[in-house]
Write a protein that holds these residues in place. Structure first.
Motif, PDB file in Angstrom:
ATOM      1  N   GLY A 101       0.830  -1.193   0.000  1.00 20.77           N
ATOM      2  CA  GLY A 101       0.000   0.000   0.000  1.00 20.77           C
ATOM      3  C   GLY A 101       0.864   1.242   0.000  1.00 20.77           C
ATOM      4  N   ALA A 102       0.291   2.363  -0.445  1.00 20.09           N
ATOM      5  CA  ALA A 102       1.015   3.634  -0.487  1.00 20.09           C
ATOM      6  C   ALA A 102       0.167   4.702   0.176  1.00 20.09           C
ATOM      7  N   VAL A 128       3.858   7.843  -7.727  1.00 20.74           N
ATOM      8  CA  VAL A 128       4.843   6.834  -7.323  1.00 20.74           C
ATOM      9  C   VAL A 128       4.144   5.549  -6.888  1.00 20.74           C
ATOM     10  N   GLY A 129       3.085   5.679  -6.117  1.00 19.51           N
ATOM     11  CA  GLY A 129       2.350   4.497  -5.667  1.00 19.51           C
ATOM     12  C   GLY A 129       1.812   3.682  -6.820  1.00 19.51           C
ATOM     13  N   GLU A 130       1.282   4.368  -7.821  1.00 22.96           N
ATOM     14  CA  GLU A 130       0.761   3.660  -8.995  1.00 22.96           C
ATOM     15  C   GLU A 130       1.880   2.955  -9.745  1.00 22.96           C
ATOM     16  N   ARG A 131       3.034   3.634  -9.906  1.00 17.66           N
ATOM     17  CA  ARG A 131       4.175   3.012 -10.579  1.00 17.66           C
ATOM     18  C   ARG A 131       4.655   1.774  -9.828  1.00 17.66           C
ATOM     19  N   ALA A 132       4.513   1.812  -8.493  1.00 17.01           N
ATOM     20  CA  ALA A 132       4.963   0.693  -7.668  1.00 17.01           C
ATOM     21  C   ALA A 132       3.932  -0.437  -7.607  1.00 17.01           C
ATOM     22  N   GLY A 133       2.741  -0.202  -8.139  1.00 21.99           N
ATOM     23  CA  GLY A 133       1.692  -1.212  -8.088  1.00 21.99           C
ATOM     24  C   GLY A 133       1.055  -1.340  -6.721  1.00 21.99           C
ATOM     25  N   ALA A 134       1.064  -0.248  -5.966  1.00 18.92           N
ATOM     26  CA  ALA A 134       0.545  -0.264  -4.596  1.00 18.92           C
ATOM     27  C   ALA A 134      -0.902   0.201  -4.542  1.00 18.92           C
ATOM     28  N   ARG A 135      -1.605  -0.258  -3.536  1.00 23.18           N
ATOM     29  CA  ARG A 135      -2.961   0.235  -3.293  1.00 23.18           C
ATOM     30  C   ARG A 135      -2.882   1.654  -2.742  1.00 23.18           C
ATOM     31  N   HIS A 136      -3.702   2.545  -3.305  1.00 24.62           N
ATOM     32  CA  HIS A 136      -3.677   3.958  -2.938  1.00 24.62           C
ATOM     33  C   HIS A 136      -4.475   4.177  -1.645  1.00 24.62           C
ATOM     34  N   LEU A 137      -3.802   4.686  -0.606  1.00 26.12           N
ATOM     35  CA  LEU A 137      -4.434   4.913   0.698  1.00 26.12           C
ATOM     36  C   LEU A 137      -4.383   6.402   1.003  1.00 26.12           C
ATOM     37  N   VAL A 138      -5.515   7.067   0.934  1.00 28.19           N
ATOM     38  CA  VAL A 138      -5.581   8.512   1.111  1.00 28.19           C
ATOM     39  C   VAL A 138      -5.739   8.857   2.586  1.00 28.19           C
TER      40      VAL A 138
END
Length: 342
Positions: A101-102, A128-138
């Motif tokens: 997650g990011a 960066v999170g999307e490039r890393a393949g992470a789930r986006h946590l706002v």
């Protein structure tokens, strides 16, 4: 689902950085600007010897970046305001199943500083999170990666002048901040330090980032910036922070072992009292990239302490061009932990 921020010594998939672009922070003196570019590149070129490095580069700075960076450093383009990846990038976390997650903190230029712009930087965490393949946590919490340090077992170090800053979180209380840190990074126990280094409250400062004063070397062990010259205002700061840490316990109920990282001898630069801190290093796979300040004896002493604390090789980079702009090596890097490492 619960998330946990791994400690920096956990395995990494890569290190993220952002390359300097023309603007107020870089400065308009060509020689000084080149010195900064060279220093950012030196950190990346050292780190890539330990783990993959991805550098986010503003389209206007691609040529400068390619001329300085090792071919092993991956370049990706995105518009930037500034280049402090620790603060504008995501904080990576791992869930129970080992998924990545990011955390995308709310970013407002370190408390809406008059010199800061952040419209483009505020998008970097999700990029960066999307490039890393992470789930986006706002997160609605105004926070930066330099404002937290974790032990990977539920303890987080924070400072009252950052998370409780009225220019960041005007309605925050310790309880509300702690609840959000538990939700986002799995911190169940916060150790609140009262302040950061003296210089961090002027000029390009962050008003108290913890990564300039204290960090975990392992669960139960804290590395503390130590100023031993009474002529420097951080002499009093170091002792105040040590007193707080001596009376604190971690999430497991342990008292903390405190390892002092003595400051170099320099007290001032052309601006004011310096904030030269060896605490502001980054841990990489099998290594540590540490700040140096052009003082051989002090730099070597700090490297020896870090080598003993982490059991890893230490590479020292002259970080004075970074410190002159408001941060250190930790501030310009952000680790992506290996998924499943929890």
């Amino acid at each position: 689902m619960t998330w946990m921020m791994p400690p920096e010594w956990a395995p990494h998939d890569r290190l993220w950085m952002a390359f300097p672009r023309v603007g107020q922070t870089l400065g308009d003196d060509p020689a000084s600007a080149d010195e900064a570019r060279d220093t950012w590149a030196a950190v990346a070129n050292a780190a890539v010897g330990f783990e993959p490095v991805t550098m986010v580069v503003d389209p206007s700075a691609v040529g400068e970046a390619r001329a300085r960076l090792s071919s092993e450093v991956e370049l990706v383009e995105a518009p930037l305001d500034d280049f402090w990846m620790r603060d504008i990038g995501p904080t990576f976390v791992i869930d129970e199943a080992g998924g990545l997650g990011a955390v995308d903190w709310t970013f407002n230029g370190w408390g809406a500083n008059a010199w800061a712009t952040w419209t483009r930087d505020d998008r970097i965490a999700s990029f960066v999170g999307e490039r890393a393949g992470a789930r986006h946590l706002v997160s609605a919490l105004v926070n930066e990666g330099g404002g937290i340090h974790v032990d990977g077992e539920g303890t987080v170090l924070v400072t009252e002048t950052v998370q409780l800053d009225p220019r960041r979180n005007p309605y925050a209380t310790k309880e509300r901040v702690e609840q959000e840190l538990e939700r986002t990074i799995g911190a169940t126990h916060a150790i609140w330090l009262p302040k950061g280094l003296w210089r961090d409250y002027a000029g390009w400062g962050t008003r108290g980032h913890v990564d300039m004063v204290a960090t975990f070397a392992k669960p139960g062990t804290v590395l503390l910036h130590w100023q031993d010259d009474p002529a420097h205002p951080d002499y009093a700061v170091s002792r105040e922070l040590r007193s707080v840490l001596e009376n604190a316990t971690d999430a497991a109920g342990r008292s903390l072992e405190i390892i002092e990282l003595p400051a170099p001898a320099a007290l001032r630069d052309e601006e004011n009292f310096v904030d030269y801190s060896y605490v502001n290093h980054v841990v990489v796979n099998d290594g540590v990239i540490a700040c140096g300040y052009g003082e051989l004896e002090a730099d070597e002493r700090a490297a020896a302490i870090l080598r003993e604390a982490y059991g890893r090789d230490v590479v020292t980079i002259d970080a004075r061009p970074i410190l002159a702009r408001g941060g250190g090596i930790h501030c310009i890097t952000q680790q992506q932990p290996t998924a499943g490492a929890r």
